[in-house]
Motif scaffolding. Structure first.
Motif, short mmCIF file in Angstrom:
data_model
loop_
_atom_site.label_atom_id
_atom_site.label_comp_id
_atom_site.label_asym_id
_atom_site.label_seq_id
_atom_site.Cartn_x
_atom_site.Cartn_y
_atom_site.Cartn_z
N VAL A 61 13.97 -34.34 -1.97
CA VAL A 61 12.83 -35.27 -1.87
C VAL A 61 13.24 -36.65 -2.37
O VAL A 61 12.88 -37.67 -1.79
CB VAL A 61 11.61 -34.73 -2.66
N HIS B 232 16.25 -38.06 -2.28
CA HIS B 232 17.10 -38.78 -1.33
C HIS B 232 16.38 -39.09 -0.02
O HIS B 232 16.65 -40.12 0.61
CB HIS B 232 18.41 -38.03 -1.10
N LEU B 233 15.45 -38.23 0.37
CA LEU B 233 14.63 -38.56 1.53
C LEU B 233 13.80 -39.81 1.22
O LEU B 233 13.69 -40.73 2.05
CB LEU B 233 13.71 -37.37 1.88
N GLY B 234 13.25 -39.85 0.03
CA GLY B 234 12.46 -41.01 -0.39
C GLY B 234 13.30 -42.28 -0.41
O GLY B 234 12.86 -43.34 0.03
#
Ligand code: SF4
Lengths: 199, 849
Positions: free
Chosen positions: B462, B464-466
């Motif tokens: 989450v 790194h997606l963010g």
């Protein structure tokens, strides 16, 4: 850990059997739960836990009773998981699921690479973590931008997307749930955010 | 109540739960109580290992829990067995209702306020005389005329009461009338439980409650998973409040929850309708358009929830940091508005209707675990993309190759256009973080080993997606992208890029803004933007640098008090027993030495206890609000009112606001039932949630095509959707394949023997499985005909070493109006010996992958 005794001839094995047989020793008065029960092989065995170079505290990943565990590891791999005797919840015990935690961590079916299925494909293909992350971020942005609704015709603010949903959370850490809610809801405007609390 | 406190109970009623098999380690405390002489009762449709260990086993038909519990409530009221000295001051039993209230007794099963067009209740007529009550739930606002103004009346004095209980409209009299027909004879007729057994249960509960003794109730999803789930739990709570078994040692209600951190994921909700700490997610059709109106609508005038604005503003500060300012309502506009029910069941329907196009699935297996699996699988095939994160390939991840659509639905993988990612996930020993267990206890787990290969934690994913999304939107100047740009997203990471979980827990705990000094607890929170806090109820878990209290591992020794305050951290403020002020009498003395937990220490002028006090520490028992000064918040709660989260400080036997299906529990039949309701003309709950869809047909009461009752259950060796046990050799070996428990009489009539193949069907679909013929399920004679019950474990699917057909193919998208939980514990089905004819030849269950 198991150690196989070397193969030997019949006479040798018979002699050893006579020597190791516990009944004569018990008749001679040895305690049947202690000395009499000892065999040559058991004298050479050492507890597996002695091989651990690290032990850490954990919590059972299955149900919400929250039994505490100790994870023993060697060379960065788990070698044993057992109940933590200090815990007032489980006092060292685990149920069949909790006791399977080691099997869970080392399951032969475990996946360690990212897989991707192209639309219409009949099989997975392996992809790198980086590629998957970039592609997912791109898809999220595209779907979000296509489905984002800023407000209702009467001006009531919505600031949401119904186009992306998320399921899961009850098996995850509090900190992970926090990041999911913060990014998905607070950052991206997703409202279909749900976990297993209702199922 | 803490699980270990069950050892202090004098009687334990386990109902809606097979605790011995599904929460085995917690059940040890029930057995400890038994060894000390406690009476153990199990009420359940199936005779299980829990029943085998119980002193009394009460068999009941699936879906009749309210009738059974309502019968006990009637017995206790009728024979004056309730704990008067406790219940009169500590509950609303003496409170007087307004004149407009009409009970379900007078409406043949409908309470006043039913609106036929919208198929909803309006709670206006359920209010106390002259006072409108805010709900004590997450959403305190209830949609009634002039709500915000009407609730202000709470500043002027407590709701009217008649402590003599003579007033015809006081809750006591209303309840007596409401439950009058729940006689032992009626209980036997509706539930099938023999009258003598039922009376034995009543007597055991009454005998083991009062000053000297306490009774506990343990329940699980066997209560929740009904269209009347919340009202079943309410019935248990009413009983416990009448008997004075709340906030006291060995007394209370223990919800036995399923997943390791299901409590944590409710507190910090990955749920659609709440923000962290039980704050309501803003709703487009409520007065939530600005922060001001949101706070005005949702802040209770009296009681602890008066502090609501501090928690809401501190959350916004934690999320939007610098960008949050008074001019923009601390970023409140960026928080997405809900427009209706976006929970699990409608989510399924929305996928099928192509409203949802992309889906994340993190550690869940909806193909197995969600109702109406065929609808779920069709919905997955309608998606553009799906990301599955788990430790192995799940049934959900492989639906396009091995699912029912391909095996028996005439589709080919080539026809399924969903782009699917399957990403390996780290398990608990491979990442650090905290779980919250079923009794609100936060316990940290260490990272002991690295996860294998590309496996990563959800923190990592989450985070790194963010980061990537923040980059993608960095240059955007659109208003709709302000939130993602403003979101605070700075967490220290290690060499592998893994964010520091303790830094996240510190944000959850809260700190001052902008200098980030950690807060000692939630009493330090402010509504002026000078504090940031990710989840107020968790505040105090990380009060100082280096002091992660969820990691504390100091149990009490054998001579200690047994509250174990040094083991983990229980929210709120490390309180182990909620409402524990109620363990003392109104004057502040323990009800008895035997049940001592909290008392007023006159010398020190404060409350004393081996626990943390769930009450203002220095509020004298004789404190009375000065109503002439229009007190607010806790100032309006007297020293004798233990229920500080409720606006009038007392437990609600009758609930004026917050419930969607009536202020008192009434027995309704399951949506799919073999019989009509013997109690009311209104057969099923009028407010039950239903979603009309061609893929979700539901049949009417008493349909002869589906003559048998079907209930679902869980096994000790398997866990929920099955992924973490069907794929593990040991647990798979212990329970290697799916089966159905079929009662002996029915099996005999149909010529079925154990291990034979059988086909079970409902209007949603059919499955095949093996028969296990057993006397554990007994048939009932209902209105002159025999009704049989069949029970199915629901963990199975096609993936793993232990396989079986998916039980949820049979269930419907139908649920409780309050929670949206599905009704999978009581429906009806057909049964025949034999196998299914499937395109692939043999059934899914036995096919090798
Ligand atoms: S060991 Fe068993 S009872 Fe304990 S938390 Fe794990 S699954 Fe639950």
């Amino acid at each position: 850990m198991s150690r196989q005794p070397p193969r030997r001839g019949l006479a040798e094995r018979a002699a050893e059997f006579a020597r190791e047989w516990s009944v004569p020793r018990q008749l001679r008065g040895a305690d049947h739960r202690r000395e009499a029960a000892e065999a040559a092989i058991s004298r050479t065995l050492r507890p597996r836990l002695e091989e651990a170079d690290r032990v850490g505290t954990s919590i059972c990943p299955y149900c919400a009773v929250g039994c505490a565990q100790l994870i023993y590891a060697r060379d960065g791999r788990p070698i044993h998981v057992e109940g933590d005797p200090r815990s007032p919840v489980n006092q060292g015990t685990l149920c069949p699921k909790g006791a399977a935690t080691f099997g869970l961590m080392t399951s032969p079916m475990r996946l360690d690479r990212c897989l991707h299925r192209v639309p219409g494909a009949t099989a997975w293909r392996e992809v790198t973590l980086d590629w998957a992350m970039d592609r997912i971020a791109h898809l999220v942005r595209r779907t979000r931008d296509e489905t984002f609704v800023k407000d209702l015709p009467d001006g009531t603010p919505l600031n949401h997307t119904l186009g992306i949903a998320s399921m899961g959370g009850a098996t995850l850490d509090n900190e992970e749930n926090y990041l999911i809610k913060k990014l998905f809801s607070g950052g991206l405007g997703m409202v279909f955010v749900e976990n297993q609390a209702r199922v | 109540m803490p699980q270990w406190d069950l050892a202090n109970s004098d009687c334990v009623l386990v109902m809606g739960s097979n605790m011995a098999e599904n929460h085995p380690i917690a059940f040890r405390f029930v057995l400890q109580a038994k060894a000390r002489g406690a009476t153990i009762i199990h009420a359940d449709p199936r005779f299980t290992r829990t029943s085998a260990m119980a002193d009394i086993y009460a068999p009941i038909r699936a879906g009749t829990d309210v009738a059974f519990l309502g019968g006990i409530i009637r017995h206790v009221l009728e024979h004056d067995l309730w704990f008067r000295e406790w219940a009169i001051p500590y509950t609303n039993i003496a409170t007087i209702l307004g004149e407009d209230y009409r009970d379900a007794e007078d409406g043949d099963g409908l309470f006043s306020g039913w609106q036929e067009e919208s198929r909803k209740y309006s709670p206006e007529s359920w209010q106390y005389e002259g006072v409108t009550m805010p709900s004590a739930l997450a959403e305190s606002y209830v949609d009634t005329e002039g709500f915000c103004e009407a609730t202000k009346r709470l500043h002027e004095g407590p709701p009217p009461r008649d402590p003599t209980l003579q007033h015809p409209r006081c809750v006591y009299q209303v309840m007596k009338r409401h439950f009058a027909r729940y006689t032992p004879e009626m209980v036997e007729r509706v539930t099938g439980c023999p009258r003598e057994v039922f009376l034995k249960v009543c007597e055991a509960l009454a005998r083991n409650s009062g000053r000297e003794r306490t009774t506990a109730i343990c329940y699980a999803v066997g209560w929740n998973h009904h269209s009347t789930g919340v009202q079943i739990i309410r019935s248990g709570a009413i009983l416990q409040a009448l008997l004075g078994n709340v906030g006291r040692p060995g007394g209370g209600m223990l919800a036995l929850r399923g997943h390791t951190s299901i409590q944590g994921s409710t507190d910090i909700p990955t749920l659609y309708d709440m923000l962290p700490g039980y704050l309501p997610q803003p709703h487009a059709f409520k007065p939530h358009s600005t922060l001001e109106s949101y706070l005005d609508a949702e802040t209770s005038p009296t009681g602890w929830w008066r502090n609501f604005p501090k928690y809401a503003v501190s959350l916004l500060r934690a999320w939007y940091g610098e960008a949050a300012a008074p001019e923009n309502g601390w970023g409140f506009d960026w928080v997405p508005r809900i427009v209706g029910d976006h929970s699990q069941l409608p989510l399924t329907v929305a996928m099928r209707n192509r409203i949802i196009r992309g889906l994340f699935v993190m550690g869940q297996n909806p193909v197995v675990g969600s109702s109406n699996s065929l609808l779920v699988q069709r919905g997955l095939a309608d998606l553009d993309w799906m990301v599955v994160r788990d430790f192995a390939e799940t049934d959900t991840a492989s639906f396009w190759r091995d699912g029912h659509l391909v095996r028996s639905g005439g589709m080919r993988p080539e026809d399924i256009r969903t782009e699917v990612f399957l990403m390996p996930a780290a398990l608990s020993g491979e990442k650090a973080g905290s779980f919250t267990n079923t009794h609100r206890l936060l316990q940290w787990h260490d990272k002991v080993v690295p996860p294998p290969g590309d496996s990563r934690s959800e923190h990592w994913f989450v985070y790194h997606l963010g980061r990537r999304l923040k980059d993608l939107y960095a240059a955007s100047e659109r208003e709709e992208d302000r939130a993602i740009r403003a979101l605070t997203w700075e967490y220290p990471v290690d060499d592998e890029g893994e964010p520091d979980a303790e830094a996240i827990l510190q944000e959850i705990n809260g700190y001052t803004w902008p200098d980030r000094t950690l807060l000692p607890d939630f009493e330090a929170l402010k509504e002026d933007g000078s504090t940031a806090c990710g989840c107020w109820i968790y505040s105090g878990v990380f009060p100082k640098p280096g002091e992660n209290r969820s990691r504390a591992r100091r149990p009490d020794g054998p001579e200690g008090p047994g509250t174990h305050l040094g083991w983990g951290f229980a929210w709120p403020s490390n309180r182990r027993t909620l409402n524990n002020r109620a363990s003392a009498d109104p004057e502040g003395r323990p009800w008895s030495e035997r049940k001592r937990l909290v008392w007023w220490d006159e010398a020190k002028q404060e409350w004393a206890s081996p626990d943390q006090i769930d009450f203002p520490k220095d509020k004298r028992p004789d404190y009375e609000p000065d109503w002439s000064r229009k007190p607010a918040g806790m100032d309006a709660i007297s020293g004798r009112q233990p229920f500080i989260m409720i606006p009038d400080g007392v437990a609600g036997l009758f609930v004026p606001s917050g419930l969607k299906d009536g202020p008192l529990p009434a027995h309704y039949e399951p949506v799919e039932s073999p019989v009509a309701n013997p109690l009311y003309g209104q057969s099923i709950s009028p407010a039950a949630k239903r979603w009309e869809h061609a893929d979700n047909p539901v049949h009417g009461t008493g349909d002869p095509r589906w003559p048998h009752v079907l209930t679902t259950f869980r096994l000790t060796e398997h866990h929920s959707g099955g992924t973490p046990t069907r794929l593990v050799p040991t647990t798979a070996e212990l329970q290697p394949e799916g089966f159905a428990e079929i009662p002996t009489e029915l099996a005999r009539a149909l010529g079925i023997r154990s291990t034979d193949w059988v086909v079970i069907s409902t209007p949603r679909g059919a499955i095949e499985t093996r028969a296990l013929v057993t006397d554990r399920l007994r048939p009932w004679r209902l209105d002159g005909r025999m009704v049989h019950q069949i029970a199915l474990p629901w963990h199975f699917g096609w993936v793993g070493y232990a396989t079986g057909d998916v039980a949820n193919v049979l269930t419907a998208v139908v649920g409780d109006p309050n929670t949206g939980m599905h009704e999978n514990k009581a429906l009806t089905c057909a049964l025949r010996p034999g196998r299914l004819r499937r395109a692939g030849g043999a059934g899914v269950a036995r096919e090798a992958r």
